[in-house]
Structures are given as structure tokens and as C-alpha cells.
Design a protein around this motif. Structure first.
Motif, short mmCIF file in Angstrom:
data_model
loop_
_atom_site.label_atom_id
_atom_site.label_comp_id
_atom_site.label_asym_id
_atom_site.label_seq_id
_atom_site.Cartn_x
_atom_site.Cartn_y
_atom_site.Cartn_z
N ILE A 30 44.14 30.37 45.35
CA ILE A 30 45.16 29.37 45.39
C ILE A 30 46.28 30.54 44.21
O ILE A 30 47.29 30.80 44.34
CB ILE A 30 46.04 28.27 45.02
CG1 ILE A 30 45.44 27.68 46.70
CG2 ILE A 30 47.06 27.67 44.66
CD1 ILE A 30 45.39 25.98 46.53
N GLY A 31 45.81 30.26 43.10
CA GLY A 31 46.24 31.38 41.83
C GLY A 31 46.28 32.80 42.16
O GLY A 31 47.42 32.95 42.09
N ILE A 32 45.64 32.96 42.82
CA ILE A 32 45.71 34.41 43.46
C ILE A 32 46.43 34.58 44.05
O ILE A 32 47.52 36.06 44.36
CB ILE A 32 44.03 35.17 43.31
CG1 ILE A 32 43.14 35.19 42.14
CG2 ILE A 32 44.08 36.48 43.81
CD1 ILE A 32 41.37 35.82 42.57
N ALA A 33 46.28 33.51 44.96
CA ALA A 33 47.63 33.99 46.21
C ALA A 33 48.84 33.97 45.47
O ALA A 33 50.05 35.16 46.29
CB ALA A 33 47.30 32.82 47.19
N VAL A 34 49.01 32.34 44.61
CA VAL A 34 50.73 32.37 44.29
C VAL A 34 51.61 34.39 43.41
O VAL A 34 52.03 33.96 43.33
CB VAL A 34 50.79 31.50 43.23
CG1 VAL A 34 51.73 30.86 42.39
CG2 VAL A 34 50.38 30.44 44.29
N LEU A 35 49.90 34.74 42.45
CA LEU A 35 49.98 35.45 41.96
C LEU A 35 50.79 36.95 42.55
O LEU A 35 51.44 37.20 41.79
CB LEU A 35 49.25 35.58 40.91
CG LEU A 35 49.32 37.11 40.26
CD1 LEU A 35 50.38 37.23 39.12
CD2 LEU A 35 47.87 37.14 38.70
N ILE A 36 49.78 37.20 43.55
CA ILE A 36 49.72 38.38 44.75
C ILE A 36 51.20 37.80 45.30
O ILE A 36 52.27 38.88 45.75
CB ILE A 36 49.09 39.16 45.26
CG1 ILE A 36 47.68 38.81 44.99
CG2 ILE A 36 48.97 39.64 46.53
CD1 ILE A 36 46.26 39.13 45.38
N ALA A 37 51.36 36.93 45.12
CA ALA A 37 52.70 36.70 46.59
C ALA A 37 53.98 36.84 45.25
O ALA A 37 54.79 36.96 46.08
CB ALA A 37 52.59 35.32 46.67
N ALA A 181 39.01 41.80 48.32
CA ALA A 181 39.03 39.82 48.04
C ALA A 181 40.40 40.36 46.77
O ALA A 181 40.95 38.88 47.06
CB ALA A 181 37.29 39.08 47.77
N THR A 182 39.96 40.24 46.01
CA THR A 182 41.31 40.79 45.08
C THR A 182 41.70 41.97 45.07
O THR A 182 43.01 42.93 44.26
CB THR A 182 40.08 40.08 43.34
OG1 THR A 182 39.11 41.17 43.25
CG2 THR A 182 40.08 38.66 43.30
N VAL A 183 41.49 42.88 44.41
CA VAL A 183 41.30 44.43 44.89
C VAL A 183 41.15 45.01 45.65
O VAL A 183 41.10 45.06 46.61
CB VAL A 183 41.22 45.40 43.84
CG1 VAL A 183 41.99 46.60 43.74
CG2 VAL A 183 40.86 44.69 42.39
N PRO A 184 42.61 45.57 46.11
CA PRO A 184 42.95 46.14 47.47
C PRO A 184 42.17 47.09 48.46
O PRO A 184 41.72 48.61 47.30
CB PRO A 184 44.10 47.06 47.64
CG PRO A 184 45.01 46.27 46.94
CD PRO A 184 43.98 45.17 45.80
N PHE A 185 41.11 47.00 49.36
CA PHE A 185 39.16 48.60 49.26
C PHE A 185 40.42 49.71 49.35
O PHE A 185 39.91 50.69 49.12
CB PHE A 185 39.61 47.28 50.82
CG PHE A 185 38.32 48.44 50.67
CD1 PHE A 185 37.01 48.62 50.99
CD2 PHE A 185 38.46 49.36 52.61
CE1 PHE A 185 36.12 49.12 50.83
CE2 PHE A 185 37.00 49.24 52.74
CZ PHE A 185 36.05 50.37 51.94
N GLU A 186 42.06 50.10 49.80
CA GLU A 186 42.33 51.07 50.18
C GLU A 186 42.55 51.96 48.84
O GLU A 186 42.88 52.41 49.53
CB GLU A 186 43.70 50.96 50.95
CG GLU A 186 43.57 50.17 52.45
CD GLU A 186 43.91 48.39 52.58
OE1 GLU A 186 42.73 48.09 53.19
OE2 GLU A 186 43.33 48.05 50.82
N ILE A 187 43.14 51.29 48.03
CA ILE A 187 43.33 51.76 46.36
C ILE A 187 41.31 52.21 46.03
O ILE A 187 41.89 53.27 45.15
CB ILE A 187 43.69 51.56 46.01
CG1 ILE A 187 43.05 50.03 45.38
CG2 ILE A 187 44.81 50.34 46.22
CD1 ILE A 187 43.52 49.16 43.88
#
Length: 245
Positions: A30-37, A181-187
């Protein structure tokens, strides 16, 4: 049956008293989701969807990764170290039941985590699922089965707490950081993407992300097959190789 239900109740009580499991399985995702949002929010990407829409599919797998590759193995290794499993050996409880109960409890925590992430992003940033909700849920469950199969296999093969901790570290952190899951795969550079594609969680995120963005995404058969095979093989092996002490 009453003995099985009693065992399930005991396991559930112990699981929800575990601060580490709740933190890594629910609070951290939840913390990761809120931070990214908060960072990306509803800003549009070059692909035509918002940053949140592009990351939602990966965010809800963080709870799966934590409960599968840390929760199940560490809990069972603790039981083995404290001779709890040795006591269960003389009861009607079988390895399949022990593993199933562990998987069920951790799955419940992962589902709560995913629902909480969706609710927070929905209420806070107006997130909408553009794809197929049904197929997204199916993709989530298949990914969960595959990762939990690996977690059960680690718990069965590793006899000591040290070996479990080492195995969890070797599996958990690459899955968490290389799968998308945490770092965008595309980069990631192409060579790193090729390596990361071997990870089951990478295939799961591709499925979940695909169906969160579109009702008919491309290239979904391969990931489904890979995850299904990983789930079946790892679950069977975990039951066959289970160590009581």
C-alpha cells in the motif's frame, strides 16, 4: 475434519499476529502504491494511458511476492526449528494440509492487499480498470498459485532457518526488483529484460497488466502456460519433498 478446522484456526491466529507478514504483505504494498500514485498520479504516458493505469497491475503483485517468498517459507522454517512440525507428524495432519493452509492464509492477505490498493487508488486518484476485470482476477490467481508453489517448495526443501533465509533472499529480491513489481520493466536494458523474463512473477505481471489495460491483450497464452506449469510442478514437488524436521 474437526482436527483440520482446529489446525486452520490456530494457523490463522498465528498468521495474523505476525507483524512482519502484515507489514510486508499489506502495509508495504500500500505504501509503494501511494508513493507511486503521488509521484506519477494521472499523468499521461507515451502509450496513451495514465501512469497509474500502467503500474496498477504490478503494484498488486507486491503482496503476492512478499507472502509467497517470505511468509510461507519463514513461517514453516520457524515451525520446523521449534519442533512444531515434529508434533504434527504424529497427528492426522498431512504435509499437503499444512502447505494448503499456509497458502490459503497468505492468499487471503494478498487479496486484502490488492483490494486495499485498488480502493485507495480509486478513491484518491480516480483509478479505473480499462480491461477485463474477470481476466485480471484470473491472472492474479494464476500468478498467486505459481509464486505460492515456489514458496511452498522452498519451505519443503530447506531444513534449517539459515538455508530458508538464504533461499528467500535469493528469490524474493530478484522477483521484487527485476520483474517489474516495483521498478518499471520497460526501463531495463534488453539484456536485463531477457534475464527477468525467466522469473514467474514477470510473466504474471505481464498478464495482470495486460488485462488491466485491455480486454484483449496480446501474447497471453505463453505466460498462462508458464505460470500453470510452474504452479503444478512446484506444488507437487513441495508435497513430495516436505521435511518434518
Amino acid at each position: 475434519m474437526k482436527k483440520y478446522l482446529t489446525y486452520l484456526k490456530i494457523e490463522a491466529l498465528l498468521a495474523f499476529r505476525s507483524i512482519d507478514l502484515i507489514f510486508f504483505g499489506v502495509i508495504m504494498p500500500i505504501g509503494i502504491a501511494v508513493l507511486i500514485a503521488a509521484i506519477g498520479g494521472n499523468s499521461m504516458t507515451a502509450n496513451g494511458y495514465t501512469y497509474l493505469q500502467g503500474t496498477f497491475g504490478s503494484l498488486i503483485t507486491v503482496g503476492i511476492c512478499a507472502t509467497a517468498l517470505m511468509g510461507i517459507p519463514l513461517c514453516l522454517s520457524d515451525y520446523r526449528d521449534k519442533k512444531i512440525l515434529k508434533h504434527f507428524f504424529v497427528t492426522p495432519v498431512r504435509p499437503s494440509m499444512i502447505l494448503l493452509v499456509q497458502a490459503a492464509i497468505n492468499a487471503f492477505i494478498s487479496i486484502i492487499s490488492a483490494i486495499a490498493i485498488y480502493a485507495i487508488l480509486k478513491l484518491g486518484w480516480g483509478y479505473e480498470i480499462n480491461g477485463s476485470v474477470g481476466m485480471l482476477v484470473l491472472s492474479f490467481m494464476v500468478t498467486m498459485f505459481a509464486l505460492y508453489g515456489l514458496g511452498m517448495l522452498i519451505a519443503s526443501l530447506c531444513r534449517t532457518t539459515k538455508s530458508v533465509n538464504l533461499a528467500c533472499t535469493l528469490f524474493y529480491f530478484p522477483m521484487l526488483f527485476l520483474s517489474g513489481a516495483t521498478v518499471p520493466f520497460e526501463i531495463f536494458p534488453k539484456w536485463l529484460q531477457s534475464i527477468a523474463n525467466v522469473l514467474p512473477l514477470t510473466q504474471g505481471i505481464k498478464l495482470i497488466k495486460g488485462y488491466s489495460l485491455s480486454s484483449h491483450p496480446n501474447n497471453t497464452v505463453g505466460p498462462f502456460i508458464i505460470l500453470f506449469v510452474v504452479a503444478v510442478i512446484s506444488i507437487i514437488l513441495s508435497i513430495k519433498t516436505f521435511k518434518w524436521e
